[in-house]
Motif scaffolding. Structure first.
Motif, PDB file in Angstrom:
ATOM      1  N   ILE A  55       0.867  -1.183   0.000  1.00 13.14           N
ATOM      2  CA  ILE A  55       0.000   0.000   0.000  1.00 13.14           C
ATOM      3  C   ILE A  55       0.899   1.227   0.000  1.00 13.14           C
ATOM      4  O   ILE A  55       1.901   1.273   0.717  1.00 13.14           O
ATOM      5  CB  ILE A  55      -0.927   0.010   1.236  1.00 13.14           C
ATOM      6  CG1 ILE A  55      -1.870  -1.202   1.212  1.00 13.14           C
ATOM      7  CG2 ILE A  55      -1.709   1.308   1.325  1.00 13.14           C
ATOM      8  CD1 ILE A  55      -2.718  -1.340   2.462  1.00 13.14           C
ATOM      9  N   HIS A  63       1.123  10.714  -8.423  1.00 12.57           N
ATOM     10  CA  HIS A  63       1.463   9.731  -9.459  1.00 12.57           C
ATOM     11  C   HIS A  63       1.244  10.272 -10.867  1.00 12.57           C
ATOM     12  O   HIS A  63       1.811   9.755 -11.822  1.00 12.57           O
ATOM     13  CB  HIS A  63       0.648   8.448  -9.259  1.00 12.57           C
ATOM     14  CG  HIS A  63       1.024   7.708  -8.012  1.00 12.57           C
ATOM     15  ND1 HIS A  63       2.219   7.048  -7.872  1.00 12.57           N
ATOM     16  CD2 HIS A  63       0.367   7.556  -6.829  1.00 12.57           C
ATOM     17  CE1 HIS A  63       2.287   6.498  -6.671  1.00 12.57           C
ATOM     18  NE2 HIS A  63       1.191   6.799  -6.012  1.00 12.57           N
ATOM     19  N   ASN A 226      -5.825  -6.117   0.268  1.00 13.31           N
ATOM     20  CA  ASN A 226      -7.178  -5.562   0.109  1.00 13.31           C
ATOM     21  C   ASN A 226      -7.936  -5.487   1.423  1.00 13.31           C
ATOM     22  O   ASN A 226      -8.804  -4.627   1.606  1.00 13.31           O
ATOM     23  CB  ASN A 226      -7.957  -6.394  -0.912  1.00 13.31           C
ATOM     24  CG  ASN A 226      -7.429  -6.212  -2.328  1.00 13.31           C
ATOM     25  OD1 ASN A 226      -6.818  -5.190  -2.643  1.00 13.31           O
ATOM     26  ND2 ASN A 226      -7.642  -7.199  -3.171  1.00 13.31           N
ATOM     27  N   LEU A 229      -6.560  -2.267   3.201  1.00 11.49           N
ATOM     28  CA  LEU A 229      -6.689  -1.001   2.468  1.00 11.49           C
ATOM     29  C   LEU A 229      -7.779  -0.075   3.011  1.00 11.49           C
ATOM     30  O   LEU A 229      -7.519   1.119   3.229  1.00 11.49           O
ATOM     31  CB  LEU A 229      -6.916  -1.307   0.986  1.00 11.49           C
ATOM     32  CG  LEU A 229      -6.953  -0.115   0.029  1.00 11.49           C
ATOM     33  CD1 LEU A 229      -5.615   0.627   0.030  1.00 11.49           C
ATOM     34  CD2 LEU A 229      -7.296  -0.583  -1.379  1.00 11.49           C
ATOM     35  N   ARG A 233      -7.220   3.859   4.477  1.00 10.93           N
ATOM     36  CA  ARG A 233      -7.894   4.998   3.847  1.00 10.93           C
ATOM     37  C   ARG A 233      -8.759   5.754   4.848  1.00 10.93           C
ATOM     38  O   ARG A 233      -8.802   6.987   4.837  1.00 10.93           O
ATOM     39  CB  ARG A 233      -8.739   4.504   2.674  1.00 10.93           C
ATOM     40  CG  ARG A 233      -7.919   4.216   1.417  1.00 10.93           C
ATOM     41  CD  ARG A 233      -8.767   3.692   0.288  1.00 10.93           C
ATOM     42  NE  ARG A 233      -7.997   3.637  -0.959  1.00 10.93           N
ATOM     43  CZ  ARG A 233      -8.370   2.943  -2.025  1.00 10.93           C
ATOM     44  NH1 ARG A 233      -9.494   2.235  -2.006  1.00 10.93           N
ATOM     45  NH2 ARG A 233      -7.619   2.947  -3.116  1.00 10.93           N
ATOM     46  N   GLU A 242      -3.464  10.355  -0.564  1.00  4.74           N
ATOM     47  CA  GLU A 242      -3.989   9.376  -1.516  1.00  4.74           C
ATOM     48  C   GLU A 242      -3.418   8.006  -1.144  1.00  4.74           C
ATOM     49  O   GLU A 242      -2.193   7.857  -1.034  1.00  4.74           O
ATOM     50  CB  GLU A 242      -3.598   9.744  -2.946  1.00  4.74           C
ATOM     51  CG  GLU A 242      -4.203   8.818  -3.988  1.00  4.74           C
ATOM     52  CD  GLU A 242      -3.887   9.286  -5.401  1.00  4.74           C
ATOM     53  OE1 GLU A 242      -4.692   9.010  -6.307  1.00  4.74           O
ATOM     54  OE2 GLU A 242      -2.825   9.925  -5.600  1.00  4.74           O
ATOM     55  N   GLN A 244      -3.222   4.028  -2.204  1.00  2.00           N
ATOM     56  CA  GLN A 244      -3.464   3.116  -3.310  1.00  2.00           C
ATOM     57  C   GLN A 244      -2.780   1.777  -3.081  1.00  2.00           C
ATOM     58  O   GLN A 244      -1.664   1.734  -2.537  1.00  2.00           O
ATOM     59  CB  GLN A 244      -2.961   3.715  -4.628  1.00  2.00           C
ATOM     60  CG  GLN A 244      -3.696   4.977  -5.056  1.00  2.00           C
ATOM     61  CD  GLN A 244      -3.421   5.323  -6.499  1.00  2.00           C
ATOM     62  OE1 GLN A 244      -3.812   4.613  -7.412  1.00  2.00           O
ATOM     63  NE2 GLN A 244      -2.717   6.428  -6.703  1.00  2.00           N
ATOM     64  N   TRP A 246      -0.926  -1.799  -4.390  1.00  2.00           N
ATOM     65  CA  TRP A 246       0.122  -2.034  -5.387  1.00  2.00           C
ATOM     66  C   TRP A 246      -0.449  -2.331  -6.768  1.00  2.00           C
ATOM     67  O   TRP A 246       0.100  -1.884  -7.787  1.00  2.00           O
ATOM     68  CB  TRP A 246       1.014  -3.198  -4.935  1.00  2.00           C
ATOM     69  CG  TRP A 246       0.322  -4.535  -4.968  1.00  2.00           C
ATOM     70  CD1 TRP A 246      -0.396  -5.118  -3.981  1.00  2.00           C
ATOM     71  CD2 TRP A 246       0.265  -5.432  -6.079  1.00  2.00           C
ATOM     72  NE1 TRP A 246      -0.904  -6.327  -4.388  1.00  2.00           N
ATOM     73  CE2 TRP A 246      -0.510  -6.549  -5.680  1.00  2.00           C
ATOM     74  CE3 TRP A 246       0.794  -5.405  -7.374  1.00  2.00           C
ATOM     75  CZ2 TRP A 246      -0.765  -7.624  -6.516  1.00  2.00           C
ATOM     76  CZ3 TRP A 246       0.534  -6.468  -8.220  1.00  2.00           C
ATOM     77  CH2 TRP A 246      -0.231  -7.569  -7.790  1.00  2.00           C
ATOM     78  N   ALA A 248      -2.972  -1.201  -8.241  1.00  2.00           N
ATOM     79  CA  ALA A 248      -3.446  -0.024  -8.961  1.00  2.00           C
ATOM     80  C   ALA A 248      -2.290   0.773  -9.555  1.00  2.00           C
ATOM     81  O   ALA A 248      -2.513   1.640 -10.410  1.00  2.00           O
ATOM     82  CB  ALA A 248      -4.256   0.867  -8.027  1.00  2.00           C
ATOM     83  N   LEU A 249      -1.073   0.503  -9.109  1.00  2.58           N
ATOM     84  CA  LEU A 249       0.095   1.250  -9.553  1.00  2.58           C
ATOM     85  C   LEU A 249       0.968   0.471 -10.537  1.00  2.58           C
ATOM     86  O   LEU A 249       1.639   1.066 -11.377  1.00  2.58           O
ATOM     87  CB  LEU A 249       0.948   1.644  -8.337  1.00  2.58           C
ATOM     88  CG  LEU A 249       0.243   2.481  -7.268  1.00  2.58           C
ATOM     89  CD1 LEU A 249       1.135   2.617  -6.039  1.00  2.58           C
ATOM     90  CD2 LEU A 249      -0.133   3.848  -7.819  1.00  2.58           C
TER      91      LEU A 249
END
Length: 400
Positions: A55, A63, A226, A229, A233, A242, A244, A246, A248-249
């Motif tokens: 994360i 990004h 997940n 996460l 957040r 922000e 996110q 891994w 998603a990146l």
């Protein structure tokens, strides 16, 4: 079922040939799937450990625009995240991006660097594979490690000192001298050609800032990402941070894995087609040879639906038995690969090799067994329908 097994045993050679064909197909599917899974498991973990963390916490928009204006997206020195939220074995590590020039002797080259906390970041071979020297360690202050390509271009060796130059947020020029203690190889050749890593204290001193560009959360298992996460957040204001995962990146990983998955589906399709043709031919021959027997049992009162189920059951049993043999063969191949420690050459655009292995998961094995059983049952459908629709008198007459 006992009758179906007896019928398979009556025609032992034909059944054995079919079993071996199914076993070969199942072993081929599992070998391809397991090899692909093992390769991408290594690739995934290396990507997470070296680049993104499980994360990542940054400023909103970092990004998209952070590379062009990195100092506009600095986080505070300490991120406002209660580490009690993290599961056991997790680590929270800052990273600071630094771009500048590295000079050694008469050679000066641009570099892309990250300041890291050596106590918790880049601590294993998956994140950073050293080809010379050592990795950064807790307590290092004026030491750094270089990518193999950058070290080769600068013509430096372990023990040499290089000069680093970088712009500060105010437009001044920051300079520092640091000792090369190691040379590394990552998965990306492009990264190795321009990258160096330094303790975050040295990076902050070089560019005269106190914060970090990202905070990375490292977990013991990737599968826990997940689940954690939402808690991370919820703990941080969305307007300031922000958060996110891994996946998603890691765009390159996603594209590469999708491409290989499509190729794997093609292999599965070919194997299923081979099974359908082979078993269909075997079952049709069985129907033709047993025409008289089929007519006799129907004359004695056996229903057409029972004849149909009998042949379908024979096909399903062939698929299950052949699949079990194929699973055993695949696990045996996996064990042999683990013992042999076969080193595979790096794929295109990759910078380092990896050990060949088969990673066979329960879901993968179950999927393959189901595919084999369903394929053989479908292959038996037409011969079974033909057998069940025979005219009893004609079947008995043809069997004489």
């Amino acid at each position: 079922m006992l009758i179906a097994l007896r019928n398979l045993r009556r025609h032992f050679r034909r059944s054995l040939t079919s079993l071996l064909a199914i076993a070969f197909g199942v072993a081929a599917m599992l070998t391809a799937s397991g090899f692909n899974e093992a390769m991408f498991d290594e690739f995934r973990e290396a990507t997470i450990r070296s680049q993104f963390g499980h994360i990542q916490i940054t400023r909103p928009g970092f990004h998209d625009k952070g590379r062009s204006d990195p100092y506009a997206y600095l986080l505070p020195r300490e991120v406002a995240l209660d580490e009690a939220l993290l599961p056991g074995g997790a680590a929270l590590a800052p990273r600071l991006l630094v771009n500048g020039l590295a000079s050694f002797g008469e050679v000066t080259l641009p570099f892309m660097a990250e300041g890291i906390d050596p106590a918790v970041d880049m601590v294993d071979d998956r994140s950073l594979r050293m080809v010379e020297g050592r990795r950064l360690a807790a307590g290092d202050e004026r030491q750094l490690v270089l990518g193999r390509g950058l070290a080769s271009q600068l013509e430096v060796a372990v023990g040499d000192a290089i000069v680093l130059l970088a712009n500060t947020p105010e437009g001044h020029l920051g300079a520092a001298e640091a000792e090369v203690v190691g040379i590394f190889s990552s998965f990306s050749k492009e990264f190795d050609d321009a990258a160096l890593l330094m303790p975050i204290g040295l990076a902050r001193s070089l560019v005269q800032v106190e914060g970090a560009h990202a905070w990375l959360v490292f977990l013991e298992t990737t599968g826990a990402t997940n689940a954690l996460l939402p808690s991370v957040r919820d703990a941080l204001p969305a307007a300031e941070f922000e958060v996110q995962p891994w996946h998603a990146l890691a765009e390159f990983y996603a594209r590469a894995s999708e491409l290989f998955a499509q190729q794997l589906q093609l292999v599965k399709g070919i194997v299923v087609a081979i099974i359908l043709l082979g078993i269909g031919n075997t079952m049709m021959m069985s129907v033709l040879e047993r025409t008289g027997e089929i007519g006799t049992v129907m004359a004695l009162g056996t229903r057409r639906a029972q004849v149909l189920r009998g042949f379908l059951l024979e096909g399903a049993l062939l698929g299950l038995l052949g699949a079990l043999i194929g699973v055993v063969v695949a696990f045996g191949l996996g064990g042999l690969l683990a013992l042999a420690q076969v080193e595979m050459p790096p794929p295109p655009s990759f910078a380092r090799s990896y050990d060949a292995a088969l990673l066979l998961t329960p879901s993968m094995v179950l999927e393959t067994v189901v595919i084999a059983a369903v394929a053989t049952t479908l292959a038996s459908l037409y011969p079974a329908l033909r057998a069940s629709r025979m005219v009893i008198v004609d079947a008995i007459r043809n069997g004489r």
